[in-house]
Design a protein around this motif. Structure first.
Motif, PDB file in Angstrom:
ATOM      1  N   UNK A 136      -8.209  15.347   2.719  1.00 10.32           N
ATOM      2  CA  UNK A 136      -7.766  14.188   1.943  1.00 10.32           C
ATOM      3  C   UNK A 136      -7.985  12.953   2.818  1.00 10.32           C
ATOM      4  N   UNK A 137      -8.159  11.844   2.157  1.00 10.09           N
ATOM      5  CA  UNK A 137      -8.286  10.630   2.958  1.00 10.09           C
ATOM      6  C   UNK A 137      -6.948   9.884   2.930  1.00 10.09           C
ATOM      7  N   UNK A 138      -6.834   8.932   3.812  1.00 11.70           N
ATOM      8  CA  UNK A 138      -5.583   8.189   3.905  1.00 11.70           C
ATOM      9  C   UNK A 138      -5.302   7.407   2.629  1.00 11.70           C
ATOM     10  N   UNK A 139      -6.361   7.104   1.876  1.00 15.16           N
ATOM     11  CA  UNK A 139      -6.170   6.328   0.647  1.00 15.16           C
ATOM     12  C   UNK A 139      -5.463   7.138  -0.437  1.00 15.16           C
ATOM     13  N   UNK A 140      -5.438   8.459  -0.297  1.00 13.58           N
ATOM     14  CA  UNK A 140      -4.755   9.287  -1.295  1.00 13.58           C
ATOM     15  C   UNK A 140      -3.244   9.306  -1.099  1.00 13.58           C
ATOM     16  N   UNK A 141      -2.816   8.956   0.078  1.00 12.64           N
ATOM     17  CA  UNK A 141      -1.386   9.034   0.368  1.00 12.64           C
ATOM     18  C   UNK A 141      -0.687   7.744  -0.044  1.00 12.64           C
ATOM     19  N   UNK A 142       0.590   7.867  -0.298  1.00 12.63           N
ATOM     20  CA  UNK A 142       1.403   6.706  -0.619  1.00 12.63           C
ATOM     21  C   UNK A 142       2.399   6.496   0.507  1.00 12.63           C
ATOM     22  N   UNK A 143       2.400   5.310   1.036  1.00 16.25           N
ATOM     23  CA  UNK A 143       3.371   4.982   2.066  1.00 16.25           C
ATOM     24  C   UNK A 143       4.581   4.360   1.370  1.00 16.25           C
ATOM     25  N   UNK A 144       5.692   5.056   1.451  1.00 15.43           N
ATOM     26  CA  UNK A 144       6.905   4.559   0.806  1.00 15.43           C
ATOM     27  C   UNK A 144       7.703   3.782   1.849  1.00 15.43           C
ATOM     28  N   UNK A 145       7.864   2.519   1.576  1.00 22.03           N
ATOM     29  CA  UNK A 145       8.558   1.669   2.532  1.00 22.03           C
ATOM     30  C   UNK A 145       9.997   1.471   2.057  1.00 22.03           C
ATOM     31  N   UNK A 146      10.911   1.997   2.844  1.00 23.11           N
ATOM     32  CA  UNK A 146      12.332   1.795   2.542  1.00 23.11           C
ATOM     33  C   UNK A 146      12.851   0.801   3.560  1.00 23.11           C
TER      34      UNK A 146
END
Lengths: 145, 165
Positions: free
Chosen positions: A101-111
């Motif tokens: 997978x590439x990094x673009x597939x991930x979601x960074x959830x910022x809390x």
């Protein structure tokens, strides 16, 4: 009339309704118990928003980055200064590449904490962008009025 | 071999006490761990790293929207701190009404899909003001509790250096 001496000796109350109610209560609390608290931190007080609705489907590759009001980040339950985010994000993107997978597939959830400085949030976003992460989610708490 | 002849009236008695013990234990466990947690939701932001040649905006009919949020040293929003393309708004409600008039719920020249806003916030600004701004521009909850979306493409300007001194 015929009496059964043997059973008449125990004059217990009927336990069935009590057990019914107790099981009902157990089922109620079991359904409501929230097991997702592992990735939520007590230190962080999220901003509230009327539009913050829980997502319908869970995200595919969530990466949690929690930003405290002091400007430190909490990564995997560990509080580190903001400079510790970069190696963590590089590691995460390496890990995603191993899974094809590439990094673009991930979601960074910022809390981020409601009182955190916006500049810190933007630095977090910038650090993630440097590791090729593109999709972000700013987490807010549902405003109940 | 000797079988004990089953008596007609002998019943197998269920031992209720251990079961009730366990059930109460479970009940107490769930009651103690019960905590009302407000639901959390996300604002999705797709923001790839800006390339130097990506200066031209999308083929949008709307003028590009640029929201500036100005803060004081303490991170509070200034009274005239909400500026959309230079126009000052007193509060986020005013901004929201303006955005709603601009975008419109009906499919006008600027449909929901191609509107884009860039938020330029000061370094010191507290994060909850940004979330308020994002809430004001990204939609509202109508009378039937449905979320109506306005602007979905939200991006931030590159981070500013922290103020010195």
């Amino acid at each position: 009339m015929r009496f059964k001496r043997h059973e008449e000796a125990r004059s217990d109350g009927d336990l069935t309704p009590m057990i019914d109610v107790t099981f009902l209560l157990i089922a109620f609390f079991m359904v409501l118990i929230n097991f997702t608290e592992a990735d939520q931190n007590e230190l962080i007080e999220l901003p509230t928003s009327v539009l913050a609705k829980p997502p319908e489907s869970p995200l595919e590759h969530p990466i949690f980055v929690q930003l405290t009001k002091n400007g430190t980040v909490i990564l995997g339950g560990e509080e580190v200064p903001l400079s510790g985010l970069k190696p963590y994000m590089i590691r995460e993107s390496e890990f995603l590449r191993l899974k094809n997978k590439s990094a673009a597939d991930a979601t960074v959830i910022i809390r981020a904490d409601a009182n955190a400085a916006m500049g810190k949030v933007q630095e977090v976003i910038k650090t993630c962008q440097d590791s090729k992460f593109e999709v972000f989610a700013l987490r807010a708490e549902e405003d109940i009025n | 071999m000797k079988f004990r002849h089953p008596l007609a009236h002998e019943k197998i008695e269920l031992q209720m006490t251990p079961m009730i013990d366990i059930v109460f234990l479970l009940l107490i466990f769930f009651v103690m761990t019960f905590k009302i947690v407000a639901a959390e939701g996300d604002f999705n932001i797709k923001m790839p790293l800006a390339r130097p040649d990506s200066g031209t905006p999308d083929e949008s009919l709307l003028p590009p929207l640029k929201l500036q949020l100005v803060a004081d040293d303490e991170g509070r929003l200034l009274a005239d701190g909400i500026r959309l393309n230079g126009q000052v708004f007193a509060d986020f409600e005013g901004l929201h009404a303006h955005i709603r008039g601009l975008i419109g719920d009906d499919a006008g020249p600027g449909s929901v899909d191609d509107a884009e806003i860039e938020i330029d916030a000061d370094y010191q600004l507290r994060y909850n003001h940004v979330i308020d701004a994002v809430t004001a521009v990204s939609g509202y909850v109508d009378a039937d509790e449905n979320v109506v979306k306005l602007i979905e493409k939200i991006k931030f300007t590159p981070p500013k250096p922290p103020p010195t001194g």
